[in-house]
Design a protein around this motif. Sequence first.
Motif, PDB file in Angstrom:
ATOM      1  N   GLU A 171     122.373  -8.971 -23.324  1.00 49.07           N
ATOM      2  CA  GLU A 171     123.353  -9.903 -22.783  1.00 49.07           C
ATOM      3  C   GLU A 171     123.302  -9.879 -21.260  1.00 49.07           C
ATOM      4  O   GLU A 171     123.119  -8.832 -20.644  1.00 49.07           O
ATOM      5  N   GLY A 172     123.499 -11.033 -20.653  1.00 46.43           N
ATOM      6  CA  GLY A 172     123.535 -11.107 -19.196  1.00 46.43           C
ATOM      7  C   GLY A 172     122.782 -12.327 -18.701  1.00 46.43           C
ATOM      8  O   GLY A 172     122.363 -13.181 -19.480  1.00 46.43           O
ATOM      9  N   ILE A 173     122.604 -12.393 -17.392  1.00 48.56           N
ATOM     10  CA  ILE A 173     121.823 -13.472 -16.790  1.00 48.56           C
ATOM     11  C   ILE A 173     120.702 -12.849 -15.973  1.00 48.56           C
ATOM     12  O   ILE A 173     120.816 -11.706 -15.508  1.00 48.56           O
ATOM     13  N   LEU A 197     118.036  -3.198  -1.764  1.00 45.82           N
ATOM     14  CA  LEU A 197     117.353  -1.909  -1.872  1.00 45.82           C
ATOM     15  C   LEU A 197     117.833  -1.128  -3.100  1.00 45.82           C
ATOM     16  O   LEU A 197     117.036  -0.506  -3.808  1.00 45.82           O
ATOM     17  N   ARG A 198     119.136  -1.162  -3.336  1.00 43.37           N
ATOM     18  CA  ARG A 198     119.678  -0.442  -4.487  1.00 43.37           C
ATOM     19  C   ARG A 198     119.182  -1.035  -5.801  1.00 43.37           C
ATOM     20  O   ARG A 198     118.891  -0.309  -6.756  1.00 43.37           O
ATOM     21  N   MET A 199     119.083  -2.370  -5.864  1.00 44.12           N
ATOM     22  CA  MET A 199     118.556  -2.982  -7.086  1.00 44.12           C
ATOM     23  C   MET A 199     117.095  -2.601  -7.273  1.00 44.12           C
ATOM     24  O   MET A 199     116.646  -2.314  -8.388  1.00 44.12           O
ATOM     25  N   LEU A 200     116.356  -2.602  -6.189  1.00 46.10           N
ATOM     26  CA  LEU A 200     114.954  -2.209  -6.252  1.00 46.10           C
ATOM     27  C   LEU A 200     114.828  -0.792  -6.806  1.00 46.10           C
ATOM     28  O   LEU A 200     113.979  -0.514  -7.663  1.00 46.10           O
ATOM     29  N   GLU A 223     126.235  -6.215 -16.784  1.00 42.69           N
ATOM     30  CA  GLU A 223     127.295  -5.352 -16.265  1.00 42.69           C
ATOM     31  C   GLU A 223     126.782  -4.691 -14.980  1.00 42.69           C
ATOM     32  O   GLU A 223     126.376  -5.369 -14.053  1.00 42.69           O
ATOM     33  N   ASP A 224     126.757  -3.368 -14.920  1.00 39.89           N
ATOM     34  CA  ASP A 224     126.310  -2.690 -13.695  1.00 39.89           C
ATOM     35  C   ASP A 224     124.865  -2.220 -13.782  1.00 39.89           C
ATOM     36  O   ASP A 224     124.399  -1.452 -12.940  1.00 39.89           O
TER      37      ASP A 224
END
Length: 267
Positions: free
Chosen positions: A94-96, A115-118, A147-148
């Motif tokens: 679930e999500g986009i 940077l954090r997502m990377l 979500e997170d």
Amino acid sequence: MDYPLRQGIVWAGTYRIEEFLGMGSYGQAYRCTDLRSGSTVLLKRAKPSKRDTGRRLLKRENDILRQLSHPQLPKWLDWTVHRREGALVMEYIEGINVEQAILLQGRTYTQLEALRMLLMLFSPLEHLHQAGYVHRDIRIPNVILSEDEVHVIDLGLACRVGEKDADGPEERPSGFADSWGPVKYRMRQPEQASDLYGLGHFFLFLMYAGYTPEEGQEEQSWEEELAIDLEVKSFIKGLLESRWDTASEARKVLEGIVRHYSSGNNE
């Protein structure tokens, strides 16, 4: 020939088609209901027009996914045959995706957020690499925000590290028709550095989501257009220039950068 399956069709007496999710170069994806459990799953079939190549790549994706077990990668559920046609069934996340977040929701990212997502993407990629495979398609449509957490999806182009003729003859480049040709070609090489290269471009896409050029401004390089600190520029260039042989080496460098920017007012 590649017209999507109709909503309501039951595949192999088990999976009811609820929604056509999209079509890539070789496959079609559907949100389905498992009639045995009532759970939502994702079913992927090869594009009929791709014939043997599509079927071969789908079976390879199935075989790779079965060997993986990571919370940020889709869980393999089943290989099912309907009227002599095989399909891969996996966990539905679930999500986009990040592309939708940017283009449809207008989401932008600060340098630190990007940077954090990377950094979150390194864990599933290291798991994939340690199993002996490379994703080869790390792009904003293939990262799901749930979500997170972030999830890496679509292993349709994944292959074993060092695999020769990973895509078959029709995927061998015969010249580059546009500026993305060289990028795609580099990203498709069967080596770990290809995924690091993809991560570099992924970061740049996040940063360009919030970039607006001044009126009349000529196009420049990303280093000139984007407001990125020198240490971060150096790291991204390292991803794009294959400075590190493994994802683990690059991750350790990125962890230090994120710690530095998280501890100060460098947002």
